[in-house]
Enzyme design. Structure first.
Site, PDB file in Angstrom:
ATOM      1  N   LEU A 230       0.855  -1.183   0.000  1.00 46.67           N
ATOM      2  CA  LEU A 230       0.000   0.000   0.000  1.00 46.67           C
ATOM      3  C   LEU A 230       0.892   1.235   0.000  1.00 46.67           C
ATOM      4  O   LEU A 230       1.296   1.745   1.045  1.00 46.67           O
ATOM      5  CB  LEU A 230      -0.925  -0.017   1.216  1.00 46.67           C
ATOM      6  N   ASP A 231       1.194   1.714  -1.195  1.00 42.66           N
ATOM      7  CA  ASP A 231       2.136   2.820  -1.346  1.00 42.66           C
ATOM      8  C   ASP A 231       1.549   4.115  -0.790  1.00 42.66           C
ATOM      9  O   ASP A 231       0.429   4.503  -1.125  1.00 42.66           O
ATOM     10  CB  ASP A 231       2.469   3.000  -2.833  1.00 42.66           C
ATOM     11  N   ALA A 232       2.331   4.782   0.072  1.00 43.39           N
ATOM     12  CA  ALA A 232       1.968   6.101   0.612  1.00 43.39           C
ATOM     13  C   ALA A 232       0.573   6.107   1.221  1.00 43.39           C
ATOM     14  O   ALA A 232      -0.145   7.104   1.151  1.00 43.39           O
ATOM     15  CB  ALA A 232       2.087   7.162  -0.478  1.00 43.39           C
TER      16      ALA A 232
END
EC number: 2.4.1.352
Length: 555
Positions: A230-232
């Site tokens: 879950l990027d950023a």
């Protein structure tokens, strides 16, 4: 086909109610439609001591006339099968900037890399981690282009702010404007762009955005992903007047993703990527059962760099001794290097400001660059851009190459010894130097750590057994194979940190399966009061560690 149990429906409805109020039942109905169209999957999940992930770009290795994903697969299969259980394939979608993280279309593979078939082939032999770039899309994406044309379907997909709005409390990860002006038929609009003008933030207050992102999530699972990064994710929920970081809405969205996966693909693991101080970072475990199963261990890289800069493991040991997991269904995703630089913000509260400043100076002295972020007090360093090998050893010094290699391997033994699943950036397999040509050509500091190989170039390096790349690849592969054979290195096996200064002392496992991990973090021999078989060498250990030597000792 998958369906939601009454218990899952109620839990999902509760979180949707928090996010969307009276619209929640309608959103639940749409979500059920999405899940009902997804083929139910029941595969083996969890983790073991055999798990380690390679972090790489899809176009990391090029060969003329061959899709890069196929070239990469050949390298993985021929060189790393039985060494790594999985691969974190950095964004492989069409993108316009940020080396893949300005996504144009979440559900397409960049044709310059290959096809979904290539992705599925990799996923058949390696556990695949795919990125869900959940905070933003490319300004060139169909969604944002529709927004710019005043298409009603996309008007609520992005966040616009009136001129003069007080945004002084918003956390800024970059030294760039938070808002970017765009022209539309109805006039100029100020659009929220956390990371760059080409990365337009999604508006999760619109449930259509959430549903589209969940469809993308399930697309990755359908094509073989067993882990979702879950990027950023900490940035995804905004409320003006707050920091817009790690808000309750962000946690509710992660909980919803977990519930959806629990319903349709419970073997799939969520990995939260929040480059933040430790307390905020581990909040994405939730209660240990309802959010991410893995959390990136962001303090580890700067602490390891500090350890070898000072020859003193006490700060690292003190931090590690305080680590706890909320349940056996959670663990840490440990790493020392990635496609990004070495973040120093997560070391705040562990290292003193002057110690962080010393890391910044060392990075610059070793040929690196420093990225800054905006704060109310002005720009401050947040990231050191150079390869891990160069961060630990000055490439311009006359220090012996073998000592530099020993230091580098000692640092990586720390990574492999700590509780959690290790992620190893591909350049750590070769001890790559910083790519100054790539930086000069692009002007992008992170490119120092993002060199892409030709197949011939890499094969030439590895063909010479005396080369740094060949030595480190052989040693690293050996370490991972040894590690995979001992239950003491299970991600949830007990961990005790013993008093440590010149030698980092860790005990993994318990009873007759315990392994004592001893890493000399100095350039001098050190004595430890432990004898036994050294799993790394296969020989009897008599209590003396050579400079930067590491030992995994059993009775």
């Amino acid at each position: 086909m998958s369906s939601l149990t009454p218990e899952l429906r109620q839990s999902i409805l509760e979180h949707l109610g928090f996010l969307y109020g009276e619209r929640a039942p309608a959103v639940l109905g749409r979500l059920e439609e999405i899940c009902s169209g997804f083929p139910a999957q029941r595969r083996e999940g969890g983790w073991s001591e055999k798990d380690a992930l390679l972090i790489t770009y899809g176009d990391q290795i090029h060969a003329e006339g061959e899709p890069p994903l196929q070239t990469l697969y050949d390298f993985l299969y021929e060189r790393l099968r039985g060494v790594f259980s999985g691969v974190h394939l950095l964004p492989f979608y069409p993108s316009t900037s940020d080396d893949g993280f300005s996504v144009v279309d979440f559900q397409r593979v960049d044709p310059e890399l290959g096809t979904w078939t290539d992705i599925r082939i990799i996923a058949q032999d390696f556990r695949l981690m795919a990125d869900l770039v959940c905070n933003h899309v490319s300004a060139s994406s169909p969604w944002f282009q529709g927004f710019l044309q005043d298409d009603p379907q996309y008007q609520g997909f992005f966040i616009t702010v009136d001129p003069g709005t007080d945004l002084s409390t918003v956390f800024r990860p970059r030294a760039l404007p938070l808002l970017t002006p765009f022209q539309t038929p109805s006039g100029e609009k100020l659009v929220w762009t956390t990371f760059s003008p080409d990365q337009t933030d999604l508006n999760y207050a619109n449930p259509e955005v959430l549903l589209e992102v969940i469809e993308a999530l399930l697309c990755y699972v359908r094509n073989g992903a067993g882990l979702i990064r879950l990027d950023a994710v900490g940035f995804i929920w905004k409320e003006i007047g707050t920091s817009c970081m790690h808000l309750e809405g962000a946690h509710r969205i992660v909980k919803l993703m977990r519930l959806v996966l629990d319903a349709v693909a419970p073997h799939v693991l969520l990995v939260s990527e929040t480059n933040a101080p430790h307390r905020e970072n581990i909040s994405y475990f939730g209660n240990g059962h309802d959010e991410a199963q893995l959390v990136y261990q962001f303090p580890l890289p700067p602490l390891v760099m500090h350890t070898f800069r000072t020859g003193d493991a006490s700060k690292l040991a003190g931090w590690a001794a305080g680590l706890t997991l909320p349940s056996e269904r959670t663990t840490f995703f440990n790493f020392l290097a990635s496609h990004d630089g070495i973040g120093v913000v997560p070391a705040g509260g562990i290292l003193q400001p002057e110690e962080i400043a010393a890391l910044v100076r060392q990075a610059l002295e070793h040929g690196g660059r420093v990225n800054h972020k905006d704060t109310p007090d002005g720009p401050v360093p947040y990231e050191l851009c150079l390869t891990l090998f160069d961060a630990l050893s000055n490439p311009n010094s006359d220090e012996a190459e073998d000592l530099k290699i020993a230091r580098f391997l000692a640092a990586n033994v720390i990574l492999l010894s700590l509780q959690g699943i290790p992620g190893v950036y591909i350049h750590s397999l070769f001890g790559s130097p910083s790519d100054h040509a790539g930086f000069e050509e692009s002007g992008i500091p992170r490119r120092l750590n993002r060199h892409k190989f030709t197949k011939a170039e890499l094969e030439e390096r590895l063909a010479d057994p005396a080369s740094r790349a060949a030595k480190i690849l052989a040693a690293y592969s050996h370490l991972l194979r040894v590690r995979s054979m001992h239950p003491a290195f299970h991600p949830n096996a007990p961990q005790r940190i013993l008093p440590s200064t010149e030698v980092l002392r860790i005990v993994r496992g318990e009873g007759d399966q315990a392994v004592g991990c001893y890493i000399n973090v100095t350039d001098r021999p050190q004595v430890v009061s432990r004898i036994g078989k050294n799993l790394i060498t296969g020989q009897w250990f008599t209590g003396v560690l050579k400079p930067y030597q590491a030992a995994w000792i059993i009775d």
